[in-house]
Motif scaffolding. Structure first.
Motif, short mmCIF file in Angstrom:
data_model
loop_
_atom_site.label_atom_id
_atom_site.label_comp_id
_atom_site.label_asym_id
_atom_site.label_seq_id
_atom_site.Cartn_x
_atom_site.Cartn_y
_atom_site.Cartn_z
N ASN A 1 1.90 9.35 -5.63
CA ASN A 1 1.70 10.63 -4.95
C ASN A 1 0.31 10.76 -4.34
OD1 ASN A 1 2.56 13.14 -4.07
ND2 ASN A 1 1.83 14.20 -5.90
N MET A 2 -0.06 9.78 -3.53
CA MET A 2 -1.36 9.81 -2.87
C MET A 2 -1.21 9.33 -1.43
SD MET A 2 -3.24 6.43 -4.55
CE MET A 2 -3.32 7.14 -6.18
N SER A 3 -2.23 9.49 -0.65
CA SER A 3 -2.20 9.03 0.74
C SER A 3 -2.31 7.51 0.79
CB SER A 3 -3.34 9.65 1.54
OG SER A 3 -4.59 9.11 1.13
N ASN A 4 -1.93 6.93 1.92
CA ASN A 4 -2.05 5.49 2.08
C ASN A 4 -3.51 5.05 1.98
OD1 ASN A 4 0.70 5.27 2.42
ND2 ASN A 4 0.61 5.23 4.65
N VAL B 1 0.83 -1.20 0.00
CA VAL B 1 0.00 0.00 0.00
C VAL B 1 0.87 1.26 0.00
CG1 VAL B 1 -1.70 1.34 1.30
CG2 VAL B 1 -1.95 -1.14 1.12
N THR B 2 1.88 1.29 0.88
CA THR B 2 2.74 2.48 0.94
C THR B 2 3.57 2.63 -0.33
OG1 THR B 2 4.52 1.28 2.08
CG2 THR B 2 2.87 2.36 3.46
N LEU B 3 3.95 1.50 -0.95
CA LEU B 3 4.68 1.55 -2.22
C LEU B 3 3.82 2.21 -3.30
CD1 LEU B 3 7.13 0.64 -4.00
CD2 LEU B 3 5.85 -1.46 -4.44
N TYR B 4 2.58 1.77 -3.40
CA TYR B 4 1.66 2.32 -4.41
C TYR B 4 1.38 3.80 -4.13
CZ TYR B 4 -2.26 2.37 -7.68
OH TYR B 4 -3.10 2.66 -8.74
N ALA B 5 1.25 4.14 -2.84
CA ALA B 5 0.97 5.52 -2.46
C ALA B 5 2.12 6.44 -2.83
CB ALA B 5 0.69 5.59 -0.96
N LYS B 6 3.35 6.03 -2.52
CA LYS B 6 4.51 6.88 -2.80
C LYS B 6 4.71 7.09 -4.29
CE LYS B 6 7.21 5.75 1.34
NZ LYS B 6 8.44 5.08 1.85
N LEU B 7 4.55 6.01 -5.06
CA LEU B 7 4.82 6.12 -6.50
C LEU B 7 3.71 6.82 -7.26
CD1 LEU B 7 6.46 2.65 -7.26
CD2 LEU B 7 7.56 4.85 -6.87
N TYR C 1 -4.99 2.46 -0.68
CA TYR C 1 -5.72 1.26 -0.26
C TYR C 1 -7.05 1.14 -1.00
CZ TYR C 1 -8.43 -1.91 2.64
OH TYR C 1 -9.23 -2.93 3.07
N ARG C 2 -7.79 2.25 -1.07
CA ARG C 2 -9.10 2.20 -1.74
C ARG C 2 -8.95 1.90 -3.22
NH1 ARG C 2 -13.54 4.14 0.92
NH2 ARG C 2 -14.55 3.12 -0.86
N GLU C 3 -7.91 2.45 -3.86
CA GLU C 3 -7.72 2.21 -5.29
C GLU C 3 -7.30 0.77 -5.55
OE1 GLU C 3 -5.06 4.20 -8.83
OE2 GLU C 3 -6.16 5.50 -7.44
N LEU C 4 -6.42 0.24 -4.70
CA LEU C 4 -5.98 -1.14 -4.87
C LEU C 4 -7.12 -2.12 -4.61
CD1 LEU C 4 -2.48 -0.94 -3.16
CD2 LEU C 4 -2.93 -1.32 -5.58
N GLU C 5 -8.02 -1.70 -3.73
CA GLU C 5 -9.15 -2.56 -3.37
C GLU C 5 -10.04 -2.85 -4.57
OE1 GLU C 5 -11.89 -2.70 0.67
OE2 GLU C 5 -11.72 -0.84 -0.45
N GLN C 6 -9.99 -1.97 -5.55
CA GLN C 6 -10.83 -2.14 -6.73
C GLN C 6 -10.31 -3.24 -7.66
OE1 GLN C 6 -11.16 1.69 -8.58
NE2 GLN C 6 -11.93 2.68 -6.72
#
Length: 342
Positions: A66-69, A58-64, A73-78
């Protein structure tokens, strides 16, 4: 792995069946083909052995992105299956190679002469079994703790040396300064005692598996990368050399064993220069003295096996393994316990 692919990480396909998958680090300007980022697929964690970047999917996706954790999380949940095309990370600045050894040695020697060792760092070193005399001889010093002190140090050194091409130094607003976290400095020397590079023992203990970092200014303005140089300590006339991981561990183990010759690699995967160092020393007997975590960590064990095969290829070398009570992780811990019992 789905998240890694969505982030467009360049993955080493040879490691896909392992628990620890390797990829190119997107944070530190890593090259394609180097794969310094480890992706633990069981624990859902990542860690770069170069820059120390850590986190989870989650933090990897957020950093790359430029979004909050939470947003990540919500985007990955899709569970979207639309992946980015893998693109190797591009360093912000041109990759600069280090200056020749003699010039690095001159700058680092001068740098250490301007620094002192804080009491907390001296206590750490004494706790490892080193004496005050050996601490001074080995040249350990504390990092300057403030930006002002670092700029002053760089200014003093810049009056005598060219800092361009010296790992750890870079310019900020056209002023030279020193990079790196707070901690104490460990000179990493070759067989002739010349300082090839410097490692930092970090004050920050929040990441137990990442206590050491090379002094480097990679991916900074006028900065220079550091290599993982092999450290030599002890009696270089000895025909027997012990191999271990980490210059400080080797320094302590050598001192605790009457100046036995130790050849220290920067990490279990950092084998560049090991063969040449052993050949240059002219040793005939090599003793493996790596940490006992190889018994429980298959990734470490696999890396040590690769190192063993590499050394055993050297003609005229007798290879053996040093074993001790596995209660003590490192050879330095074990030797210290023997001194305490004597």
């Amino acid at each position: 792995m789905k998240v890694a692919r969505r982030c467009g990480l360049v993955i080493d396909s040879r490691t896909l069946r392992r628990t620890e998958v390797e990829a190119t680090c997107p944070f530190c300007g890593d090259h394609a083909g180097k794969h310094h980022l480890g992706l633990n697929t069981t624990k859902d964690l990542y860690r770069c052995v170069l820059c120390g970047a850590t986190g989870n999917s989650v933090t990897l996706y957020a950093k790359l992105n430029n979004m909050s954790n939470y947003e990540a999380y919500r985007e990955l949940e899709q569970e979207s299956n639309v992946y980015q095309m893998p693109v190797a990370p591009t360093p912000q600045y041109t990759e600069r190679q280090p200056m020749p050894l003699e010039e690095r040695h001159a700058v680092y020697t001068d740098m250490l002469s301007h620094l002192t060792l804080l009491d907390q760092h001296r206590d750490n070193l004494l706790g490892r079994g080193l004496s005050d005399t050996r601490i001074q001889e080995n040249g350990y010093c504390s990092m300057p703790e403030t930006p002002e002190a670092r700029r002053l140090l760089a200014h003093l050194l810049g009056r005598k040396h060219d800092l361009l091409g010296i790992p750890g130094f870079y310019t900020q607003n056209n002023v030279w300064t020193l990079a790196g976290p707070n901690g104490f400095l460990i000179p990493v020397r070759n067989k002739d005692g010349l300082i090839q590079g410097v490692k930092i023992r970090l004050d920050d203990d929040s990441h137990p598996n990442r206590k050491y970092r090379w002094l480097s200014s990679r991916n900074k303005e006028n900065g220079t990368r550091s290599y993982s140089w092999v450290h030599v300590t002890g009696n270089t006339q000895s025909k027997r050399a012990f191999i271990t991981e980490g210059p400080l561990k080797g320094d302590a183990a050598s001192f605790l064993s009457a100046d036995s010759l130790f050849v220290c690699i920067g990490g279990v995967n950092a084998l560049n220069g090991l063969k040449d160092t052993l050949v240059g020393l002219g040793v005939t007997d090599v003793v493996e003295a790596m940490d006992t975590d190889q018994m429980t960590n298959p990734h470490v064990r696999q890396a040590i096996l690769a190192m063993r095969k590499e050394v055993q290829k050297i003609r005229g070398i007798k290879y053996s393994k040093y074993t001790w009570n596995p209660t003590y992780k490192g050879v330095d811990d074990y030797l210290l316990s023997r001194v305490a019992e004597a």
